[in-house]
Design a protein around this motif. Structure first.
Motif, short mmCIF file in Angstrom:
data_model
loop_
_atom_site.label_atom_id
_atom_site.label_comp_id
_atom_site.label_asym_id
_atom_site.label_seq_id
_atom_site.Cartn_x
_atom_site.Cartn_y
_atom_site.Cartn_z
N TYR A 1 26.67 73.05 35.98
CA TYR A 1 27.98 73.53 35.57
C TYR A 1 28.28 73.08 34.14
N VAL A 2 28.88 73.99 33.37
CA VAL A 2 29.26 73.71 31.99
C VAL A 2 30.74 73.99 31.84
N ASP A 3 31.50 73.00 31.36
CA ASP A 3 32.96 73.16 31.27
C ASP A 3 33.35 73.97 30.04
N ALA A 4 34.65 74.18 29.88
CA ALA A 4 35.15 75.03 28.80
C ALA A 4 34.85 74.48 27.42
N ASP A 5 34.56 73.18 27.32
CA ASP A 5 34.24 72.57 26.04
C ASP A 5 32.74 72.54 25.76
N GLY A 6 31.96 73.13 26.67
CA GLY A 6 30.52 73.18 26.45
C GLY A 6 29.76 71.98 26.97
N PHE A 7 30.43 71.12 27.76
CA PHE A 7 29.76 69.93 28.29
C PHE A 7 29.31 70.16 29.74
N VAL A 8 28.15 69.64 30.05
CA VAL A 8 27.64 69.71 31.42
C VAL A 8 28.45 68.76 32.29
N THR A 9 28.90 69.25 33.43
CA THR A 9 29.61 68.38 34.37
C THR A 9 28.61 67.79 35.37
N GLU A 10 28.03 68.65 36.20
CA GLU A 10 27.04 68.20 37.18
C GLU A 10 26.30 69.41 37.71
N GLY A 11 25.37 69.17 38.63
CA GLY A 11 24.64 70.27 39.23
C GLY A 11 25.37 70.85 40.43
N GLY A 12 24.83 71.95 40.94
CA GLY A 12 25.42 72.57 42.12
C GLY A 12 25.40 71.66 43.33
N SER A 13 24.41 70.78 43.41
CA SER A 13 24.35 69.79 44.50
C SER A 13 23.71 68.49 44.02
N THR A 14 23.81 68.22 42.73
CA THR A 14 23.18 67.04 42.14
C THR A 14 24.02 66.52 40.98
N ASN A 15 23.73 65.29 40.54
CA ASN A 15 24.26 64.79 39.27
C ASN A 15 23.23 65.07 38.18
N ALA A 16 23.71 65.31 36.96
CA ALA A 16 22.86 65.74 35.85
C ALA A 16 22.66 64.61 34.83
N TRP A 17 21.45 64.48 34.31
CA TRP A 17 21.08 63.43 33.36
C TRP A 17 20.19 64.00 32.26
N ILE A 18 20.25 63.37 31.09
CA ILE A 18 19.27 63.63 30.04
C ILE A 18 18.78 62.30 29.48
N VAL A 19 17.64 62.35 28.81
CA VAL A 19 17.13 61.24 28.02
C VAL A 19 16.99 61.75 26.60
N THR A 20 17.72 61.16 25.66
CA THR A 20 17.68 61.64 24.28
C THR A 20 16.34 61.32 23.63
N TYR B 1 25.82 77.41 34.33
CA TYR B 1 26.81 78.26 35.00
C TYR B 1 28.19 77.76 34.61
N PRO B 2 29.15 78.66 34.33
CA PRO B 2 30.50 78.22 33.94
C PRO B 2 31.17 77.42 35.04
N GLU B 3 31.78 76.30 34.69
CA GLU B 3 32.52 75.48 35.65
C GLU B 3 33.70 76.27 36.19
N ASN B 4 33.75 76.46 37.51
CA ASN B 4 34.82 77.26 38.12
C ASN B 4 35.35 76.66 39.40
N ARG B 5 35.14 75.34 39.59
CA ARG B 5 35.56 74.69 40.83
C ARG B 5 36.93 74.05 40.68
N TRP B 6 37.54 73.69 41.82
CA TRP B 6 38.82 73.00 41.76
C TRP B 6 38.60 71.61 41.16
N PRO B 7 39.66 71.00 40.61
CA PRO B 7 39.49 69.73 39.89
C PRO B 7 39.04 68.55 40.75
N ARG B 8 39.25 68.61 42.07
CA ARG B 8 38.97 67.44 42.91
C ARG B 8 37.55 67.48 43.50
N VAL B 9 36.57 67.70 42.64
CA VAL B 9 35.19 67.70 43.12
C VAL B 9 34.70 66.29 43.43
N ASP B 10 35.52 65.27 43.13
CA ASP B 10 35.18 63.90 43.54
C ASP B 10 35.28 63.71 45.05
#
Length: 287
Positions: free
Chosen positions: A173-192, A138-147
């Protein structure tokens, strides 16, 4: 047994729990919250959650509604009174009740506090982890202070509803540069494919997850290879494994992303092992 809630100094039946119509949490989403896991009769990582609650309050210039030790006591009481052995306890603090005005209320307006708890099925969560979940980007559309863990979650609601309507359990969420930020209610991880665990740095574009922090400690203890950096959606599609972390999910494998299979389409060994070890590394406080 009726559920019990704590509202501004009183333990009340959940069905009767209410705040004033001019509470600023209702009017402006002017408040913060925390969610703690209850596991096997223990509150999980309460000190870290209260640390983060304090930081969120400070960032929004809201006072603690009572002493930190008293908040801790109420959390335990609400869990006890609801007889929750496995589940969640939720705390919300707002700037309080005042005439609707964008400016802060006058001096002397007390913050509002609500604490609730609910049970969940540990067996159902384990079964879900054995299957894994699907995620929808989903496109990142939240305010910058999600911390700051605020109650202003409408973008998250829309992202997660979109995921549900497209066969997913979570949104990424995916930012304008195509990078995953985090989930709607979770942190996101991958294993290469090389076995490297990757998650985005905990800077001001993601929430500093408590579960995330515990997982990082386990990773270091287990000697796993780890990189704290952004990863792209394309990199996630090509990953060996993916998973999400949160108090609500602990470590939950991701097996599909935007309808595409991750790895072999089954929960990976790394995510499963981290889930297995998780509660051995947490701060457990008996309820």
């Amino acid at each position: 047994m009726s559920r019990i809630a704590y509202v501004n100094g009183q333990y009340v039946r959940h069905a009767d729990a209410a705040v004033h119509v001019e509470d600023r949490g209702y009017q402006f989403a002017d408040g913060v919250y925390e969610v703690c896991e209850v596991w096997n009769g223990n509150l999980v990582d309460v000190p870290r959650h209260l640390d983060r609650l304090g930081r969120s309050l400070s960032e929004l210039r809201i006072d603690w509604p009572m002493a930190r030790s008293a908040v801790n006591f109420v959390l335990h009481q609400v869990v006890r009174r609801n007889r929750v052995r496995d589940g969640l306890v939720y705390i919300q603090v707002t700037r309080g009740v005042s005439r609707r005005d964008h400016f802060f209320p006058p001096e002397g307006v007390a913050p509002s506090i609500v604490v609730t708890a609910r049970a969940s099925s540990a067996a159902a969560a384990a079964a879900q982890a054995e299957e894994g979940i699907a995620v929808v980007s989903y496109p990142e559309n939240r305010w910058p202070r999600v911390d700051i863990k605020t109650v202003a979650l409408l973008p998250n609601v829309l992202a997660k509803q979109n995921a549900r309507e497209n066969g997913g359990k979570e949104a990424w969420y995916v930012d304008a540069d195509g990078f995953v930020t985090e989930g709607g209610s979770t942190n996101a991880w991958i294993v290469t494919k090389e076995g490297v665990l990757v998650t985005r740095p905990a800077e001001d574009r993601i929430l500093r997850g408590i579960t995330r922090a515990v997982v990082l400690e386990i990773i270091k203890k287990e000697g796993l290879t780890f990189e704290e950096r952004p990863f792209s959606l394309e990199e996630a599609f090509n990953a060996k494994e993916a998973f999400v972390t949160a108090a609500t999910t602990v470590v939950m494998p991701v097996t599909r992303l935007d309808g595409k299979m991750i790895g072999n389409g089954h929960p990976g060994s790394v995510a499963s092992r981290l889930r297995e070890l998780f509660h051995t590394a947490t701060d457990l406080r008996v309820v």
